[in-house]
Write an enzyme that holds these catalytic residues in place. Structure first.
Site, PDB file in Angstrom:
ATOM      1  CG  HIS A  76      24.311   3.081 -32.510  1.00 20.18           C
ATOM      2  ND1 HIS A  76      23.646   2.940 -31.314  1.00 20.18           N
ATOM      3  CD2 HIS A  76      24.160   1.897 -33.159  1.00 20.18           C
ATOM      4  CE1 HIS A  76      23.121   1.732 -31.224  1.00 20.18           C
ATOM      5  NE2 HIS A  76      23.409   1.076 -32.335  1.00 20.18           N
TER       6      HIS A  76
ATOM      7  CG  HIS B 235      23.459   0.085 -36.055  1.00 19.09           C
ATOM      8  ND1 HIS B 235      24.145  -0.734 -35.177  1.00 19.09           N
ATOM      9  CD2 HIS B 235      24.301   0.294 -37.105  1.00 19.09           C
ATOM     10  CE1 HIS B 235      25.342  -1.003 -35.667  1.00 19.09           C
ATOM     11  NE2 HIS B 235      25.462  -0.387 -36.833  1.00 19.09           N
TER      12      HIS B 235
ATOM     13  CG  ASP C  33      18.415  -1.728 -33.763  1.00 19.27           C
ATOM     14  OD1 ASP C  33      19.310  -1.122 -34.381  1.00 19.27           O
ATOM     15  OD2 ASP C  33      18.665  -2.553 -32.858  1.00 19.27           O
ATOM     16  CG  HIS C  34      19.767   1.846 -31.493  1.00 18.09           C
ATOM     17  ND1 HIS C  34      19.794   1.828 -30.120  1.00 18.09           N
ATOM     18  CD2 HIS C  34      20.124   0.599 -31.896  1.00 18.09           C
ATOM     19  CE1 HIS C  34      20.170   0.619 -29.694  1.00 18.09           C
ATOM     20  NE2 HIS C  34      20.378  -0.137 -30.763  1.00 18.09           N
TER      21      HIS C  34
ATOM     22  CG  HIS D 275      27.667  -1.301 -31.583  1.00 16.65           C
ATOM     23  ND1 HIS D 275      27.531  -2.652 -31.785  1.00 16.65           N
ATOM     24  CD2 HIS D 275      26.493  -0.741 -31.994  1.00 16.65           C
ATOM     25  CE1 HIS D 275      26.344  -2.910 -32.294  1.00 16.65           C
ATOM     26  NE2 HIS D 275      25.692  -1.761 -32.433  1.00 16.65           N
TER      27      HIS D 275
ATOM     28  CG  ASP E 123      23.416  -1.424 -29.421  1.00 17.01           C
ATOM     29  OD1 ASP E 123      22.550  -1.424 -28.513  1.00 17.01           O
ATOM     30  OD2 ASP E 123      23.155  -1.709 -30.604  1.00 17.01           O
TER      31      ASP E 123
ATOM     32  CG  HIS F 206      19.585  -4.231 -28.056  1.00 15.50           C
ATOM     33  ND1 HIS F 206      18.680  -4.533 -29.051  1.00 15.50           N
ATOM     34  CD2 HIS F 206      20.489  -3.384 -28.610  1.00 15.50           C
ATOM     35  CE1 HIS F 206      19.017  -3.899 -30.166  1.00 15.50           C
ATOM     36  NE2 HIS F 206      20.113  -3.189 -29.917  1.00 15.50           N
TER      37      HIS F 206
END
Length: 281
Positions: free
Chosen positions: A54, A56, A58-59, A110, A134, A171
């Site tokens: 996805h 975001h 941090d990904h 998410h 996630d 995570h």
């Protein structure tokens, strides 16, 4: 098929999946490209594609730099917001990297464009692997930020139909997830045993991934919305309503608890052969 588990940032995981005959490799959720390329070089593999679950930060934050360093690299995902995306994937699409097959599973909730990836090799003793980002984590799942509880329920139900094999999530939230799971089902022996195991892993500074779908069905409350103890805890009966209530209860649980220091990342990369994960005590 060999998977390198790479802890990055505060509590994220990125992955390098290696096809051991052709030495072709695919990365999942690149957050720190230089660290990834160090491991690519050490392993002597050819990185051909990035699978992003996805958009975001941090990904996907590492995609632009990685694309700059590796011109022609395929950056794949289901959401146009993913940095440096070269091709948008569709639900049910299948890809091939050497002997590794990839089935793309759209799992919104998410985010609206969240994609999970199911990887396997034909005629191979290693079990298949799900990279769930996630959408699903060890004993939990990601917050429902861009979808309804019904969408998230359908996404989790989709993942729940897969073989009961290995899950690599995005995570390291296992301890807090299991503490919440214990609140939901205080009499669940599987939760109690997994929590004890996870505490030992935390003390030893070792990641708690991978998990398996078979295990998750025993202790993950977000996959157990049809079970009577979980329904009783939420006071709901319809699965999507149970899931929505679990999200609200988890939010209250997290607000009430003291912040947990993230597990230190002492290991640059932890190598797991898909059949050689250490057994739980």
């Amino acid at each position: 098929m060999k998977v390198k588990v790479i802890p990055v940032l505060e509590d994220n995981y990125m992955y390098l999946v290696i096809e051991e005959i052709t030495r072709e490799a695919v990365a999942v959720d690149v957050a720190v490209p230089k660290r990834l390329l160090e491991i690519v070089g050490r392993e002597g593999v050819s990185l051909t594609a990035v699978l992003t679950t996805h958009h975001h930060w941090d990904h996907a934050r590492g995609n632009p730099e990685l694309a700059r360093l590796r011109p022609g690299l395929a950056v794949l995902g289901a959401d146009e917001r993913i940095f440096s995306l070269t091709r948008r994937l569709a639900h049910g699409e299948e890809l091939r990297f050497g002997a590794i097959h990839v089935r793309c599973l759209l799992t919104p909730g998410h985010t609206s464009g969240h994609m999970s990836y199911f990887l396997w090799e034909d005629d191979c003793p290693d079990p298949p692997a799900l990279f769930s980002g996630d959408a699903l984590s060890v004993a939990g799942c990601g917050s429902c930020l861009e979808g309804s509880a019904q969408q998230m329920y359908q996404s989790l139900a989709e993942l729940g139909t897969l073989p009961p094999e290995t899950v690599f999530c995005g995570h390291e939230h296992t301890l807090s997830n299991l503490e919440f799971a214990q609140k939901v089902e205080p009499c669940n022996d599987h939760v109690r045993a997994k929590l004890s195991w996870a505490k030992k892993r935390d003390e030893d500074d070792v990641p708690t991934v991978p998990s398996t779908l078979g295990e998750e069905r025993l202790y993950n409350p977000f996959l157990r919305v049809a079970e009577e103890p979980v329904r009783k805890f939420t006071g709901k009966a319809v699965p999507a309503d149970v899931l929505e209530a679990l999200y609200k209860e988890r939010a209250r649980f997290e607000q009430a608890g003291e912040p947990r220091q993230p597990q230190a990342r002492a290991l640059l990369a932890l190598q797991w052969g898909l059949l050689s994960a250490a057994p739980q005590e």
